[in-house]
Design an enzyme around this catalytic site. Structure first.
Site, short mmCIF file in Angstrom:
data_model
loop_
_atom_site.label_atom_id
_atom_site.label_comp_id
_atom_site.label_asym_id
_atom_site.label_seq_id
_atom_site.Cartn_x
_atom_site.Cartn_y
_atom_site.Cartn_z
N ARG A 248 6.03 37.94 -1.83
CA ARG A 248 5.49 37.40 -0.46
C ARG A 248 5.46 38.51 0.33
O ARG A 248 6.33 39.59 0.55
CB ARG A 248 6.42 36.60 -0.02
N ARG B 87 9.37 40.26 4.43
CA ARG B 87 10.50 39.99 5.15
C ARG B 87 11.86 40.46 4.80
O ARG B 87 12.07 40.48 3.59
CB ARG B 87 10.15 38.64 5.36
N ARG C 169 14.60 20.49 9.38
CA ARG C 169 15.23 21.22 8.29
C ARG C 169 16.81 20.31 8.00
O ARG C 169 17.60 21.07 7.04
CB ARG C 169 15.53 22.79 8.30
N ARG D 225 19.24 31.42 0.88
CA ARG D 225 18.28 30.39 1.36
C ARG D 225 18.02 29.27 0.63
O ARG D 225 17.87 28.07 1.05
CB ARG D 225 17.08 31.19 1.85
N LYS E 137 4.82 25.71 1.16
CA LYS E 137 4.61 24.52 2.19
C LYS E 137 3.77 25.16 3.48
O LYS E 137 2.97 24.51 3.90
CB LYS E 137 5.76 23.85 2.52
P1 ADP Z 1 10.96 29.68 4.52
O1 ADP Z 1 10.43 28.55 4.49
O2 ADP Z 1 10.17 30.60 3.59
O3 ADP Z 1 12.22 29.67 4.12
P2 ADP Z 1 10.44 29.94 7.29
O4 ADP Z 1 9.68 30.95 7.51
O5 ADP Z 1 10.20 28.62 7.50
O6 ADP Z 1 10.79 30.45 5.68
O7 ADP Z 1 11.95 30.37 8.00
C1 ADP Z 1 12.79 31.45 8.24
C2 ADP Z 1 14.24 31.36 8.67
O8 ADP Z 1 13.91 30.61 10.11
C3 ADP Z 1 14.98 30.26 7.89
O9 ADP Z 1 15.45 30.72 6.95
C4 ADP Z 1 15.99 29.93 9.15
O10 ADP Z 1 16.91 30.88 9.38
C5 ADP Z 1 15.04 30.03 10.17
N1 ADP Z 1 14.34 28.68 10.63
C6 ADP Z 1 12.94 28.18 10.55
N2 ADP Z 1 13.07 26.94 10.81
C7 ADP Z 1 14.13 26.35 11.11
C8 ADP Z 1 14.81 25.10 11.33
N3 ADP Z 1 14.00 24.02 11.55
N4 ADP Z 1 16.20 25.09 11.63
C9 ADP Z 1 16.86 25.93 11.44
N5 ADP Z 1 16.46 27.45 11.04
C10 ADP Z 1 15.15 27.43 10.79
#
Ligand code: ADP
Ligand code: ZN
Length: 210
Positions: free
Chosen positions: A123, A156, A88, A167, A13
């Site tokens: 990744r 990461r 989320r 996740r 995404k």
């Molecule tokens: P991915 O989409 O690959 O899981 P992101 O970079 O979007 O990774 O997010 C990494 C981490 O940051 C998530 O696993 C979560 O812990 C935190 N995170 C990101 N966006 C949110 C959100 N909107 N609400 C809660 N936690 C978030």
């Protein structure tokens, strides 16, 4: 146009959000990138977020909502934006509604879990600017070096297989219900993630224009 990009971790995404925001000349706002930046800088939000992120859990709603609110109030977001990784949870979506933020479209990038786990090991992310790469699907020009800023490109902490599993579970439990939330408002479009990034981009752009 204000949009939300939804999808499991590693569905692509973020990559698609970047493509579309270049096309439409609006910013892509990634809460994941902002949180990693906050962790790196040791801000209060970063300190609150780090442990949750490392475990593969979500960061508490109030922390993320605070960061997001400040970001969309900035000038460059006036003519529209793409939210990548926010909301989320249903309560984050309700918070957006309460802020009076109009959402035009929610694009779900759909990739089955089996494919996700295979992809994640490749990744990489830039330590400097946060750009993301994939050793197979989106390699850097020079191995281990960011195309955009020249800093080191690393895996990461939360891309380890155990954390990826956590996740994905978090995604299905807390984030997937947003599909129904936005489908009920007539906003949801689903794009099937393809093997080739460019193919997914074609479908994504078509879904947005349609
Ligand atoms: P991915 O989409 O690959 O899981 P992101 O970079 O979007 O990774 O997010 C990494 C981490 O940051 C998530 O696993 C979560 O812990 C935190 N995170 C990101 N966006 C949110 C959100 N909107 N609400 C809660 N936690 C978030
Ligand atoms: Zn970089």
């Amino acid at each position: 146009m204000n949009m939300i990009f939804l999808g499991a971790p590693g569905a692509g995404k973020g990559t698609q959000a970047e493509v579309v925001c270049k096309e439409l000349n609006i910013p892509a706002i990634s809460t994941g990138n902002m949180l990693r930046e906050a962790v790196k800088n040791g801000t209060p939000a970063g300190l609150a977020a780090k442990e949750c992120m490392d475990r593969g859990d979500l960061v508490p709603d109030d922390v993320v909502i605070g960061i997001l609110k400040d970001r969309i109030a900035q000038d460059d977001a006036k003519n529209g934006f793409i939210l990548d990784g926010f909301p989320r949870t249903v309560s984050q979506a309700e918070a957006l509604d309460k802020m009076g933020v109009q959402i035009d479209k929610v694009v779900e990038i759909n990739v089955p879990d089996e494919k996700i786990t295979a992809r994640m090991s490749g990744r990489r992310v830039c330590e400097g600017c946060g750009n993301s790469y994939h050793i197979e699907y989106k390699p850097t020009k020079v191995e281990g070096v960011c195309d955009a800023c020249g800093a080191k490109v690393v895996q990461r902490i939360d891309d380890k297989p155990e954390t990826v599993k956590a996740r994905l579970a978090t995604y299905h439990e807390k984030t997937a219900p947003l599909k129904d939330y936005y489908a009920a408002k007539g906003k949801l479009v689903t794009v099937e993630g393809q093997e080739e990034i460019a193919e997914t981009s074609k479908l994504t752009l078509a879904a947005i224009k349609g």
